[in-house]
Design an enzyme around this catalytic site. Structure first.
Site, short mmCIF file in Angstrom:
data_model
loop_
_atom_site.label_atom_id
_atom_site.label_comp_id
_atom_site.label_asym_id
_atom_site.label_seq_id
_atom_site.Cartn_x
_atom_site.Cartn_y
_atom_site.Cartn_z
CE1 TYR A 73 -5.26 2.43 7.92
CE2 TYR A 73 -7.17 1.17 7.69
CZ TYR A 73 -6.04 1.61 7.48
OH TYR A 73 -5.65 1.19 5.95
CG ASP A 95 -0.43 -6.01 4.46
OD1 ASP A 95 -0.92 -5.35 3.57
OD2 ASP A 95 -0.42 -6.13 5.58
CG HIS A 147 -1.70 -1.28 1.52
ND1 HIS A 147 -2.87 -1.39 0.95
CD2 HIS A 147 -1.44 -2.15 2.53
CE1 HIS A 147 -3.13 -2.46 1.32
NE2 HIS A 147 -2.61 -2.96 2.29
CG HIS A 169 -4.22 -11.16 3.70
ND1 HIS A 169 -3.47 -10.73 2.67
CD2 HIS A 169 -4.60 -9.91 4.22
CE1 HIS A 169 -3.29 -9.56 2.72
NE2 HIS A 169 -4.29 -8.95 3.65
C1 0GY Z 1 -4.32 -5.40 4.52
C2 0GY Z 1 -5.04 -5.49 5.76
C3 0GY Z 1 -5.69 -4.64 6.49
C4 0GY Z 1 -6.24 -3.21 5.98
C5 0GY Z 1 -6.33 -3.04 4.73
O1 0GY Z 1 -7.16 -1.59 3.34
C6 0GY Z 1 -6.90 -1.61 4.57
O2 0GY Z 1 -7.06 -0.79 5.36
O3 0GY Z 1 -6.28 -3.93 3.73
C7 0GY Z 1 -6.12 -4.99 7.65
O4 0GY Z 1 -6.37 -4.19 8.68
O5 0GY Z 1 -6.21 -6.17 7.94
O6 0GY Z 1 -4.20 -6.39 3.31
O7 0GY Z 1 -3.64 -4.49 4.01
#
Ligand code: 0GY
Length: 308
Positions: free
Chosen positions: A50, A258, A34, A182
């Site tokens: 968040y 991740d 990300h 995942h």
């Molecule tokens: C991931 C997992 C999470 C978050 C997100 O888009 C997101 O906010 O994907 C998580 O909190 O489990 O895949 O990055």
């Protein structure tokens, strides 16, 4: 200029990841990572659940080089809602070495989709985690699915395994390749041959368009990272699950770091150690090549010679 205070308890990414011992194959793709903001340039969405630490494209590309990857697939994180500017900007700045996965709403216009495609986006993500997003009606998602299918995109879905009972029919209706994040977040306390993980494996057996990312051992593990004793084989309780998937579906798996690891509050993984997890779940060079190069190239860069 917008300024954002990080959610309490939220850990920042590992500032000095170790260099992995595992040598990635040439052309390896980090297919799940990300970018967060930076918030002053790409403000976080008002509806976010968040507020992350800033983690922009320059940091991501530095990590890519440090670990030995060549390419990234950058997934829109929920803290940016349906505003995909940070992902699109990172893809545009990557000289073709990054593709994106966007989040869109039903009212997205054709011109917006076409703009995202031009930036490098090749998929949309449907997220079913209530701690991350509000519910979107399935009819809206199916409508979006039809529109992105026309662009040759695929769909990434994120859910927790206990919701798979309810979601199986929906996933089966999706008209494109579907990549499950995942491994559907299995409960690794339960047996790999148990009923719950069996449902996930059955989904992949029955639907050849379903792929998965064998990612995020740091989220799934109960044993956690190794103690600080130089031991590099971490998150061992996740290995049987990920290895089963890689060995059973070698042509439909992806791997990613991740980074910057949203929502981790107990420990922040060393990204070098995460890379050293790979040979435990993909033990042969042939499996590693598929997981890290052939599969992501086929899905995200099919136009490059040899990957169609
Ligand atoms: C991931 C997992 C999470 C978050 C997100 O888009 C997101 O906010 O994907 C998580 O909190 O489990 O895949 O990055």
């Amino acid at each position: 200029m917008a300024s954002f205070a990080k959610t309490t308890g939220w850990l920042d990414w590992c500032p000095r990841p170790s260099r992995p011992e595992f040598r990635l194959p040439k052309g390896a793709v980090d297919a799940h990572c990300h970018v967060f903001g930076p918030g002053a340039e790409f403000p976080y969405a008002p509806e976010r659940k968040y507020t992350p630490c800033d983690a922009g494209k320059a940091k991501l590309f530095a990590l890519r080089d440090h670990l030995g990857f060549e390419r990234n697939v950058i997934v829109q994180a929920t803290c940016h809602g349906a505003d995909n500017r940070a992902v699109a900007d990172a893809c545009r700045s990557s000289e073709g070495m990054a593709r994106g996965v966007a989040s869109v709403r039903r009212d997205v216009t054709d011109a917006e989709l076409s703009d995202l495609h031009e930036a490098g986006v090749r998929a949309v993500r449907f997220n079913f985690l209530r701690r991350l997003v509000e519910f979107t009606p399935k009819a809206d998602l199916l409508e979006i699915a039809g529109r992105v299918q026309a662009l040759g995109w695929h769909i990434v879905v994120y859910f927790e395994i206990e919701d798979l009972w309810e979601l199986t029919n929906f996933v089966a209706q999706l008209p494109t390749i579907v990549v499950v994040d995942h491994m559907g977040r299995p409960d690794v306390k339960k047996p790999v041959d148990g009923r719950e993980f069996h449902l996930f494996l059955a989904l992949m057996h029955e639907h050849e368009n379903v792929w998965t990312k064998v990612t995020c051992p740091e989220r799934l593990s109960l044993t956690g990272p190794p103690a600080l004793d130089g031991e590099r084989h971490a998150y061992r309780d996740v290995v049987p699950f990920a290895r089963r998937v890689v060995e059973t579906f070698p042509d439909r798996v992806l791997w990613g770091t991740d980074w910057p690891h949203p929502n981790l509050k107990d420990h922040m993984p060393d990204d070098g150690l995460l890379v050293d997890f790979i040979p435990h779940i993909a033990p042969t060079r042939e499996l590693q090549e598929k997981l890290l190069v052939a599969n992501p190239m086929r899905l995200y860069w099919p136009e490059e010679r040899g990957w169609r």
